[in-house]
Write an enzyme that holds these catalytic residues in place. Structure first.
Site, PDB file in Angstrom:
ATOM      1  N   TRP A   1     -20.890  12.426 -19.411  1.00 29.05           N
ATOM      2  CA  TRP A   1     -21.309  12.328 -18.009  1.00 29.05           C
ATOM      3  C   TRP A   1     -22.639  13.036 -17.826  1.00 29.05           C
ATOM      4  O   TRP A   1     -22.959  13.975 -18.573  1.00 29.05           O
ATOM      5  CB  TRP A   1     -20.249  12.962 -17.098  1.00 29.05           C
ATOM      6  CG  TRP A   1     -18.914  12.295 -17.160  1.00 29.05           C
ATOM      7  CD1 TRP A   1     -17.796  12.760 -17.797  1.00 29.05           C
ATOM      8  CD2 TRP A   1     -18.540  11.036 -16.590  1.00 29.05           C
ATOM      9  NE1 TRP A   1     -16.753  11.878 -17.649  1.00 29.05           N
ATOM     10  CE2 TRP A   1     -17.175  10.807 -16.908  1.00 29.05           C
ATOM     11  CE3 TRP A   1     -19.204  10.073 -15.835  1.00 29.05           C
ATOM     12  CZ2 TRP A   1     -16.481   9.668 -16.504  1.00 29.05           C
ATOM     13  CZ3 TRP A   1     -18.510   8.939 -15.425  1.00 29.05           C
ATOM     14  CH2 TRP A   1     -17.169   8.743 -15.759  1.00 29.05           C
TER      15      TRP A   1
ATOM     16  N   TRP B   1       1.738   1.824  -3.376  1.00 24.75           N
ATOM     17  CA  TRP B   1       0.658   2.434  -4.180  1.00 24.75           C
ATOM     18  C   TRP B   1       0.810   3.953  -4.163  1.00 24.75           C
ATOM     19  O   TRP B   1       0.591   4.638  -5.157  1.00 24.75           O
ATOM     20  CB  TRP B   1      -0.725   2.052  -3.638  1.00 24.75           C
ATOM     21  CG  TRP B   1      -1.352   0.899  -4.368  1.00 24.75           C
ATOM     22  CD1 TRP B   1      -1.513  -0.375  -3.905  1.00 24.75           C
ATOM     23  CD2 TRP B   1      -1.914   0.916  -5.702  1.00 24.75           C
ATOM     24  NE1 TRP B   1      -2.132  -1.142  -4.872  1.00 24.75           N
ATOM     25  CE2 TRP B   1      -2.390  -0.380  -5.973  1.00 24.75           C
ATOM     26  CE3 TRP B   1      -2.054   1.901  -6.684  1.00 24.75           C
ATOM     27  CZ2 TRP B   1      -2.998  -0.722  -7.188  1.00 24.75           C
ATOM     28  CZ3 TRP B   1      -2.658   1.566  -7.892  1.00 24.75           C
ATOM     29  CH2 TRP B   1      -3.122   0.272  -8.141  1.00 24.75           C
TER      30      TRP B   1
ATOM     31  N   TRP C   1      -9.350   8.139  -8.031  1.00 24.62           N
ATOM     32  CA  TRP C   1     -10.632   8.438  -8.699  1.00 24.62           C
ATOM     33  C   TRP C   1     -10.616   7.911 -10.131  1.00 24.62           C
ATOM     34  O   TRP C   1     -11.578   7.317 -10.602  1.00 24.62           O
ATOM     35  CB  TRP C   1     -10.930   9.953  -8.671  1.00 24.62           C
ATOM     36  CG  TRP C   1     -11.727  10.295  -7.445  1.00 24.62           C
ATOM     37  CD1 TRP C   1     -11.254  10.804  -6.274  1.00 24.62           C
ATOM     38  CD2 TRP C   1     -13.133  10.083  -7.242  1.00 24.62           C
ATOM     39  NE1 TRP C   1     -12.274  10.928  -5.360  1.00 24.62           N
ATOM     40  CE2 TRP C   1     -13.444  10.496  -5.928  1.00 24.62           C
ATOM     41  CE3 TRP C   1     -14.169   9.584  -8.032  1.00 24.62           C
ATOM     42  CZ2 TRP C   1     -14.739  10.428  -5.392  1.00 24.62           C
ATOM     43  CZ3 TRP C   1     -15.462   9.512  -7.515  1.00 24.62           C
ATOM     44  CH2 TRP C   1     -15.733   9.930  -6.214  1.00 24.62           C
TER      45      TRP C   1
ATOM     46  N   GLU D   1       0.842  -1.211   0.000  1.00 19.61           N
ATOM     47  CA  GLU D   1       0.000   0.000   0.000  1.00 19.61           C
ATOM     48  C   GLU D   1       0.873   1.256   0.000  1.00 19.61           C
ATOM     49  O   GLU D   1       0.556   2.247  -0.653  1.00 19.61           O
ATOM     50  CB  GLU D   1      -0.954   0.025   1.202  1.00 19.61           C
ATOM     51  CG  GLU D   1      -2.014  -1.058   1.180  1.00 19.61           C
ATOM     52  CD  GLU D   1      -2.767  -1.140  -0.142  1.00 19.61           C
ATOM     53  OE1 GLU D   1      -3.176  -0.090  -0.662  1.00 19.61           O
ATOM     54  OE2 GLU D   1      -2.938  -2.261  -0.661  1.00 19.61           O
TER      55      GLU D   1
ATOM     56  N   ASN E   1     -11.004   3.008   3.005  1.00 16.99           N
ATOM     57  CA  ASN E   1     -10.669   2.809   1.591  1.00 16.99           C
ATOM     58  C   ASN E   1     -11.754   2.046   0.839  1.00 16.99           C
ATOM     59  O   ASN E   1     -12.099   2.380  -0.292  1.00 16.99           O
ATOM     60  CB  ASN E   1      -9.336   2.077   1.472  1.00 16.99           C
ATOM     61  CG  ASN E   1      -8.957   1.848   0.016  1.00 16.99           C
ATOM     62  OD1 ASN E   1      -8.820   2.795  -0.752  1.00 16.99           O
ATOM     63  ND2 ASN E   1      -8.818   0.587  -0.381  1.00 16.99           N
TER      64      ASN E   1
ATOM     65  N   TRP F   1     -16.068  11.770 -12.538  1.00 12.71           N
ATOM     66  CA  TRP F   1     -15.135  11.519 -11.439  1.00 12.71           C
ATOM     67  C   TRP F   1     -14.524  12.812 -10.921  1.00 12.71           C
ATOM     68  O   TRP F   1     -14.148  12.903  -9.748  1.00 12.71           O
ATOM     69  CB  TRP F   1     -14.030  10.547 -11.876  1.00 12.71           C
ATOM     70  CG  TRP F   1     -13.213  11.047 -13.030  1.00 12.71           C
ATOM     71  CD1 TRP F   1     -13.497  10.925 -14.361  1.00 12.71           C
ATOM     72  CD2 TRP F   1     -11.969  11.770 -12.975  1.00 12.71           C
ATOM     73  NE1 TRP F   1     -12.522  11.527 -15.125  1.00 12.71           N
ATOM     74  CE2 TRP F   1     -11.571  12.050 -14.301  1.00 12.71           C
ATOM     75  CE3 TRP F   1     -11.159  12.213 -11.933  1.00 12.71           C
ATOM     76  CZ2 TRP F   1     -10.401  12.745 -14.610  1.00 12.71           C
ATOM     77  CZ3 TRP F   1      -9.983  12.910 -12.239  1.00 12.71           C
ATOM     78  CH2 TRP F   1      -9.625  13.159 -13.563  1.00 12.71           C
TER      79      TRP F   1
HETATM   80  P1  FAD Z   1      -3.587   1.999   5.076  1.00  9.37           P
HETATM   81  O1  FAD Z   1      -4.400   0.904   4.488  1.00  9.37           O
HETATM   82  O2  FAD Z   1      -3.110   1.829   6.452  1.00  9.37           O
HETATM   83  O3  FAD Z   1      -2.359   2.235   4.075  1.00  9.37           O
HETATM   84  C1  FAD Z   1      -1.138   2.857   4.498  1.00  9.37           C
HETATM   85  C2  FAD Z   1      -0.810   4.016   3.582  1.00  9.37           C
HETATM   86  O4  FAD Z   1      -0.620   3.556   2.248  1.00  9.37           O
HETATM   87  C3  FAD Z   1      -1.921   5.061   3.485  1.00  9.37           C
HETATM   88  O5  FAD Z   1      -1.881   5.958   4.576  1.00  9.37           O
HETATM   89  C4  FAD Z   1      -1.605   5.725   2.149  1.00  9.37           C
HETATM   90  O6  FAD Z   1      -0.579   6.683   2.265  1.00  9.37           O
HETATM   91  C5  FAD Z   1      -1.087   4.539   1.322  1.00  9.37           C
HETATM   92  N1  FAD Z   1      -2.192   3.985   0.547  1.00  9.37           N
HETATM   93  C6  FAD Z   1      -3.076   3.027   0.924  1.00  9.37           C
HETATM   94  N2  FAD Z   1      -3.943   2.764  -0.089  1.00  9.37           N
HETATM   95  C7  FAD Z   1      -3.586   3.577  -1.115  1.00  9.37           C
HETATM   96  C8  FAD Z   1      -4.087   3.788  -2.429  1.00  9.37           C
HETATM   97  N3  FAD Z   1      -5.128   3.095  -2.910  1.00  9.37           N
HETATM   98  N4  FAD Z   1      -3.487   4.708  -3.200  1.00  9.37           N
HETATM   99  C9  FAD Z   1      -2.431   5.419  -2.753  1.00  9.37           C
HETATM  100  N5  FAD Z   1      -1.908   5.267  -1.526  1.00  9.37           N
HETATM  101  C10 FAD Z   1      -2.481   4.361  -0.714  1.00  9.37           C
HETATM  102  N6  FAD Z   1      -5.381   8.423  -0.146  1.00  9.37           N
HETATM  103  C11 FAD Z   1      -4.818   9.566   0.282  1.00  9.37           C
HETATM  104  O7  FAD Z   1      -3.829   9.530   1.021  1.00  9.37           O
HETATM  105  N7  FAD Z   1      -5.320  10.786  -0.114  1.00  9.37           N
HETATM  106  C12 FAD Z   1      -6.404  10.904  -0.939  1.00  9.37           C
HETATM  107  O8  FAD Z   1      -6.798  12.025  -1.282  1.00  9.37           O
HETATM  108  C13 FAD Z   1      -7.037   9.691  -1.364  1.00  9.37           C
HETATM  109  N8  FAD Z   1      -8.142   9.735  -2.157  1.00  9.37           N
HETATM  110  C14 FAD Z   1      -8.741   8.550  -2.550  1.00  9.37           C
HETATM  111  C15 FAD Z   1      -9.863   8.608  -3.379  1.00  9.37           C
HETATM  112  C16 FAD Z   1     -10.488   7.428  -3.783  1.00  9.37           C
HETATM  113  C17 FAD Z   1     -11.700   7.487  -4.695  1.00  9.37           C
HETATM  114  C18 FAD Z   1      -9.992   6.187  -3.347  1.00  9.37           C
HETATM  115  C19 FAD Z   1     -10.654   4.897  -3.782  1.00  9.37           C
HETATM  116  C20 FAD Z   1      -8.866   6.118  -2.550  1.00  9.37           C
HETATM  117  C21 FAD Z   1      -8.220   7.303  -2.146  1.00  9.37           C
HETATM  118  N9  FAD Z   1      -7.062   7.262  -1.326  1.00  9.37           N
HETATM  119  C22 FAD Z   1      -6.477   8.431  -0.939  1.00  9.37           C
HETATM  120  C23 FAD Z   1      -6.381   5.989  -1.035  1.00  9.37           C
HETATM  121  C24 FAD Z   1      -6.787   5.275   0.261  1.00  9.37           C
HETATM  122  O9  FAD Z   1      -8.176   5.183   0.361  1.00  9.37           O
HETATM  123  C25 FAD Z   1      -6.238   5.941   1.505  1.00  9.37           C
HETATM  124  O10 FAD Z   1      -4.857   6.191   1.380  1.00  9.37           O
HETATM  125  C26 FAD Z   1      -6.441   5.056   2.750  1.00  9.37           C
HETATM  126  O11 FAD Z   1      -7.801   4.760   2.913  1.00  9.37           O
HETATM  127  C27 FAD Z   1      -5.918   5.775   3.969  1.00  9.37           C
HETATM  128  O12 FAD Z   1      -6.176   5.032   5.132  1.00  9.37           O
HETATM  129  P2  FAD Z   1      -4.971   4.381   5.951  1.00  9.37           P
HETATM  130  O13 FAD Z   1      -3.920   5.393   6.195  1.00  9.37           O
HETATM  131  O14 FAD Z   1      -5.569   3.712   7.123  1.00  9.37           O
HETATM  132  O15 FAD Z   1      -4.433   3.337   4.885  1.00  9.37           O
END
Ligand code: FAD
Length: 488
Positions: free
Chosen positions: A316, A288, A392, A285, A351, A369
């Protein structure tokens, strides 16, 4: 303030998106130089085009700068706050302090490259060393390319190459003391910036949920590593559990480095002496995030334009009442509404819920989106240009490595799978609190006696679904087919 070498010219450390003292290469190089250090933050409302910090980000920024200021003050220094044009404020700070060097961390937003090179030219002409450092990412996006030298556009090969080659930088401790610059310079008061909401003050839920600042970030990481990490692989998708790290806003504001997160999880992996799926999934993650930044740096139009060209002409819909229902969590689909209300209350959304709500907006409601991206930008405490835009586009199907558009989440099945007892819905949609698990994800299917016992009148105490799932799915697929047919 601690005493400094008389007359020594200071190094300005220009803080941007890394509001921390540990693991901060620009800061540690300044401290190592032996010169007095002048920490500076500039709020430049015009620098970010239309991507100015949203309401939730402004709240976080105010709290985070406050915490950083206190951490610096504890070490004998003073964080200088300025508001205005970056070049003007940096120049003023140089002239007022007599600084001969500026250290800063690289930015990756589309406007950052031009800003940094313009400043480089400006300060070369003034004989001020303008030094750029890394630290916001695990590695620079340009350092990982395919065998043919192109940027990766698909995550799986990106991850394989990243995992094979990457090793994190060594930790760097926060400076113990800041030696004060010989000349004091003026600072704004953060309260004058009016970053916090007042009438109305909607930030109560954010205050209850978060502790912005480097200490809060450290506690989050330690708690996660000691607890939730061990079940992350399965728990991360469960809406009803606290199964993820919640590090995202701390990472977005740079209160903790991604390298510190990587090192802490890797150390847990080494302690186990064997491979561990949960730890690997967490590292993935973090990768990612790197992938999203790599996409942004190579495709700077990503926040505004679809990466897949065939989506540029996608038709859209324009029904704004549907957008309002989605934003307010009043779509009549409990799992969608729970996600949107969690976002409004806490500035965060799980997420899985982000994926469900984004799919609902772009497929069921056929709304662009970019509308969802803008709403998330304004309301998320972890709003991050690269992650928000890339995700997105991923959900909408128009991203580089996207879920295909025709994969349409069924909001009822998603609810039943990832919130099996309905606890997530009950928490955020209290009007459905007394519905049993078999009705909580589709109240309109419950029999009259069940609804009566729960005090629910569909269409009155809780909305009827604003679209029918099957019909909306068919409409979305038809729109996709006709956009393919219209493709030049
Ligand atoms: P954890 O699951 O604990 O993951 C650890 C870290 O990994 C996160 O803090 C984040 O930095 C990174 N990470 C995890 N999943 C993703 C992912 N899919 N893409 C990129 N990095 C990821 N994340 C943001 O930080 N900012 C946003 O503006 C954002 N917008 C999103 C919009 C949409 C439509 C979706 C589907 C996802 C988005 N995310 C965004 C990705 C993700 O949802 C969040 O990073 C995550 O939910 C944060 O929770 P956590 O820190 O507990 O994640």
């Amino acid at each position: 303030m601690a005493k400094s070498a008389a007359g020594a010219s200071p190094v300005i450390v220009w803080f941007r998106s890394e509001l921390r003292l540990e693991d901060h290469p620009a800061l540690s190089a300044a401290v190592k130089s032996g010169a007095p250090v002048l920490p500076l933050y500039i709020l430049d409302d015009a620098a970010a085009d239309r991507w100015k910090p949203g309401g939730a980000s402004r709240w976080w920024l105010a709290k985070s700068l406050d915490a950083l200021g206190r951490d610096i003050a504890k070490r004998g220094g003073r964080l200088i706050l300025r508001r205005g044009d970056t070049a003007r404020e940096l120049t003023r700070a140089v002239e007022e302090s007599g600084a001969t060097a500026i250290h800063f961390t690289r930015g990756y937003e589309p406007w950052s490259g031009a800003l940094e090179s313009g400043l480089h030219t400006l300060f070369s002409g003034m004989d001020v060393a303008f030094k750029r450092f890394g630290g916001r990412l695990l590695q620079e996006p340009e350092d990982l390319r395919t065998a043919s030298g192109n940027p990766y556009q698909v995550f799986t090969p990106f991850w394989r190459a990243f995992r094979r080659d990457f090793s994190p930088s060594r930790p760097v401790a926060a400076p113990e003391r800041f030696s004060a610059p010989p000349r004091e310079i003026a600072s704004d008061e953060i309260s004058h910036w009016k970053l916090l909401p007042v009438k109305p003050d909607w930030s109560g839920g954010l205050t209850a949920a978060w502790e912005p600042g480097e200490d809060g970030a450290r506690v989050r990481l330690e708690t996660f590593i000691a607890g939730t990490l061990s079940s992350y692989a399965t728990g991360r998708d469960r809406l009803d559990q606290f199964g993820t790290s919640h590090l995202s806003p701390h990472l977005a504001f740079g209160e903790i480095s991604p390298a510190a997160c990587w090192r802490a999880a890797s150390a847990a992996l080494n302690d186990k002496g064997s491979s561990d799926q949960s730890i690997e999934t967490f590292l993935k993650e973090l990768a990612w995030r790197e992938f999203c930044y790599s996409l942004l740096i190579h495709f700077p139009k990503m926040p505004d334009e679809p990466l897949r060209e065939e989506f540029a002409a996608f038709k859209w819909a324009t029904v704004s009442t549907d957008l309002t229902a989605w934003q307010r969590g009043m779509t009549g689909y409990p799992i969608v509404d729970a996600g949107m209300r969690e976002l409004w209350a806490t500035g965060y959304m799980h997420n899985r819920a982000r994926m469900i709500t984004a799919s609902f907006l772009t497929k069921h409601l056929q709304l662009s989106w970019t509308l969802g991206e803008a709403w998330f930008w304004d309301t998320l405490v972890d709003a991050d240009l690269a992650n928000n835009a890339a995700n997105w586009q991923w959900v909408a199907g128009c991203g580089a490595d996207a879920a295909p558009y025709f994969r349409i989440f069924n909001p009822i099945l998603q609810g039943e799978k990832f919130d099996p007892d309905g606890d997530y819905v009950r928490r955020w949609v209290p009007e459905l609190e007394r519905l049993p698990a078999n009705a909580v994800h589709s109240p309109w299917t419950a029999d009259a006696a069940t609804l009566k016992r729960a005090g629910v009148v569909v269409g009155k105490t809780y909305p009827s679904p604003i679209v029918d799932h099957k019909a909306a799915r068919a409409r979305a697929l038809a729109a996709y087919e006709s956009s393919k047919a219209a493709k030049p």
